[in-house]
Scaffold this active site. Structure first.
Site, mmCIF file in Angstrom:
data_model
loop_
_atom_site.group_PDB
_atom_site.id
_atom_site.type_symbol
_atom_site.label_atom_id
_atom_site.label_comp_id
_atom_site.label_asym_id
_atom_site.label_seq_id
_atom_site.Cartn_x
_atom_site.Cartn_y
_atom_site.Cartn_z
ATOM 1 C CB VAL A 165 36.568 13.799 27.714
ATOM 2 C CG1 VAL A 165 35.966 14.894 28.580
ATOM 3 C CG2 VAL A 165 35.645 13.404 26.570
ATOM 4 C CE1 TYR A 198 25.469 8.212 21.582
ATOM 5 C CE2 TYR A 198 23.567 6.754 21.349
ATOM 6 C CZ TYR A 198 24.202 7.812 21.972
ATOM 7 O OH TYR A 198 23.573 8.462 23.013
ATOM 8 C CB THR A 227 30.596 4.139 22.602
ATOM 9 O OG1 THR A 227 29.413 4.882 22.234
ATOM 10 C CG2 THR A 227 31.545 4.092 21.422
#
Length: 244
Positions: A61, A152, A155
């Site tokens: 992706v 993390y 995002t």
């Protein structure tokens, strides 16, 4: 539009549970994967044996061309995507000062760029039909932040911003965009944690247990259901009360 769902990162964990739940609710499901073709094929075969419509589709992706090809493949096989679940993602822990440029950009390319590319690829058909639904999978750490998980958390916070802004933009076209923020869920991502930490995390959760992938799948299915037709731009926290 026909009920056709694309779930990225669906070969394992939360994505697998989401694809299964949607298939059982009558959606034709495209099982997105990057590496674990064996797991994706296993799931597709099991769902097909139950009378559901399922296919597999591979894409990294973080690569726009692969995402666009994946969406075309789904459209050629089942028809245009009417529900997109942006679940594919990566996680990891390290001290902020040990976070390399490459690792930082990898987190954003998969977790944020992936949702951007996939959402953009499915939107033309949704806009043509004047309906559709996108559900992004964020995290409680995108709401609160987490030590040693700066990249993390950043995002996942970005996904919340993407959700709210895109929901406002697409609402006049009757396209809903929502977000699910899981808490501590029993998936492979927990394998990076010390085993003795898991009971502590369960104790910190007011509901007294860790989450299951099926808990998140139920939340996604609710947001995708016509019963939630007046809900958009929302973050549904599914964490057993962890961040109360």
């Amino acid at each position: 539009m026909e009920k056709i769902a694309l779930v990225t990162g669906a070969s394992r964990g939360i994505g697998r549970a989401v694809a299964t739940e949607l298939a059982h609710r009558g959606w034709a499901v495209a099982i997105g994967y990057r590496v674990r073709r064996d797991k994706a094929e296993e799931l597709a075969a099991a769902l097909t044996a139950e009378g559901c419509r399922a296919m597999i589709c591979r894409a990294d992706v973080s690569r726009r061309e692969e995402v666009e090809e994946m969406v075309r493949t789904v459209a050629d096989t089942f028809g245009p995507v009417s529900l997109l679940v942006n679940n594919a993602g990566i996680a990891g822990q390290c001290l902020f000062q040990d976070l390399t440029d490459e690792r930082w950009h990898e987190f954003f390319s998969v977790n944020v760029d992936g949702a951007f590319y996939t959402s953009r690829a499915v939107l033309p058909a949704m806009l043509h039909e004047h309906e559709g639904c996108i559900v992004n999978i964020s995290s409680i750490w995108g709401q609160r932040g987490a030590s040693c998980e700066v990249a993390y958390s950043a995002t996942k916070a970005a996904l919340i911003g993407l959700t709210r802004s895109l929901a406002a933009e697409l609402a006049p076209s009757h396209i809903r965009v929502n977000c699910v923020a899981p808490g501590v869920i029993r998936t492979d991502m927990l394998n990076e944690l010390p085993p003795e930490l898991l009971p502590e995390l369960a104790q910190q959760t007011p509901m007294g247990r860790l989450g299951r992938p099926e808990d998140i799948a139920a939340a996604v299915a609710f947001l995708a259901d016509p019963a939630a037709d007046f809900i958009t731009g929302q973050v549904l926290t599914c964490d057993g009360g962890f961040i109360l």
